[in-house]
Design an enzyme around this catalytic site. Sequence first.
Site, short mmCIF file in Angstrom:
data_model
loop_
_atom_site.label_atom_id
_atom_site.label_comp_id
_atom_site.label_asym_id
_atom_site.label_seq_id
_atom_site.Cartn_x
_atom_site.Cartn_y
_atom_site.Cartn_z
N ASP A 175 44.67 43.46 36.93
CA ASP A 175 43.51 43.02 36.29
C ASP A 175 42.17 43.49 36.55
O ASP A 175 42.01 44.18 37.47
CB ASP A 175 43.72 41.51 36.55
CG ASP A 175 43.85 41.10 37.85
OD1 ASP A 175 43.45 41.63 38.84
OD2 ASP A 175 44.42 39.94 38.03
N ASP A 235 46.98 27.18 41.97
CA ASP A 235 47.65 26.80 40.57
C ASP A 235 48.81 27.49 40.09
O ASP A 235 49.53 27.17 38.87
CB ASP A 235 46.56 26.64 39.37
CG ASP A 235 46.15 27.97 38.90
OD1 ASP A 235 46.43 28.87 39.32
OD2 ASP A 235 45.32 27.85 38.01
N HIS A 274 49.16 30.76 39.07
CA HIS A 274 49.11 31.63 38.34
C HIS A 274 49.19 32.97 39.02
O HIS A 274 48.77 33.23 39.99
CB HIS A 274 47.76 31.74 37.52
CG HIS A 274 46.21 32.09 38.42
ND1 HIS A 274 45.57 31.12 38.88
CD2 HIS A 274 46.17 33.32 38.79
CE1 HIS A 274 44.64 31.86 39.53
NE2 HIS A 274 44.84 33.10 39.60
N GLU A 312 46.86 32.16 33.61
CA GLU A 312 46.61 31.00 33.87
C GLU A 312 47.57 29.85 33.34
O GLU A 312 48.64 30.17 32.44
CB GLU A 312 44.97 30.66 33.44
CG GLU A 312 43.88 31.66 33.77
CD GLU A 312 43.59 31.42 35.10
OE1 GLU A 312 44.31 31.05 36.02
OE2 GLU A 312 42.22 31.63 35.56
#
Length: 276
Positions: free
Chosen positions: A72, A141, A143, A148
């Site tokens: 990314d 979380d 991801h 996400e």
Amino acid sequence: MRLVILDNYDLASEWAAKYICNRIIQFRPGQDRYFTLGLPTGSTPLGCYKKLIEYHKNGDLSFKYVKTFNMDEYVGLPRNHPESYHSYMWNNFFKHIDIDPNNAHILDGNATDLQAECDAFEKKIKEAGGIDLFVGGIGPDGHIAFNEPGSSLVSRTRLKTLAMDTILANAKYFDGDLSKVPTMALTVGVGTVMDAREVMILITGAHKAFALYKAIEEGVNHMWTVSAFQQHPRTIFVCDEDATLELRVKTVKYFKGLMHVHNKLVEPLYSMKEGN
């Protein structure tokens, strides 16, 4: 699926680096046969990168015939900004090894046409023959990359709006100033990573423990995108003791009982030195 549990962060980083090293050497890359490696950013892989640099400097490992694709990049952050993932990769890894800069692929978050940039990235991966080993990390979380919670589990490389939890987590890299943290990024999709022939996910620290629990002990769920890799034929989760705090005792005991098998994957450390 394999779960490799090491005592601490340093040992987990070393195990991961040895595994990557051995996979490259066993592949026997050459001028007409490149090993293709997917790479993450963030704090978790730093120890692994340091070990890979050490192996390279010792003459045990070369990246001359390796192509890399990063997961990314932030949108709108100048390429030379100290917190861009271009800067991260070059400062922490690429400038210390012998990789050809033309073979180190990172998404351009300042491209005029961001969707075209994402499509071109997917095309480059395909032209390289696909990813042999995709290394990733996860957020608290669950991801992976910037996929996400709620992301499609068959998603491809695309523009993504970052969740507030991710923005808050990344604020430490921007002097704690939320206004400086990018709110969008280009990211490979879950499907992009799933297409790799092998996936290794690094998970360390107690703050990632619940995410590891969701990744391996509960079902596949797009709210915890890392859980998708339960369905990959060759996934290795590499973690430290702290990351196992939310797992059932019998789960930890089961996978620790397989460590003698897992350690055969990294010992002895192969070498690219002449004659080895």
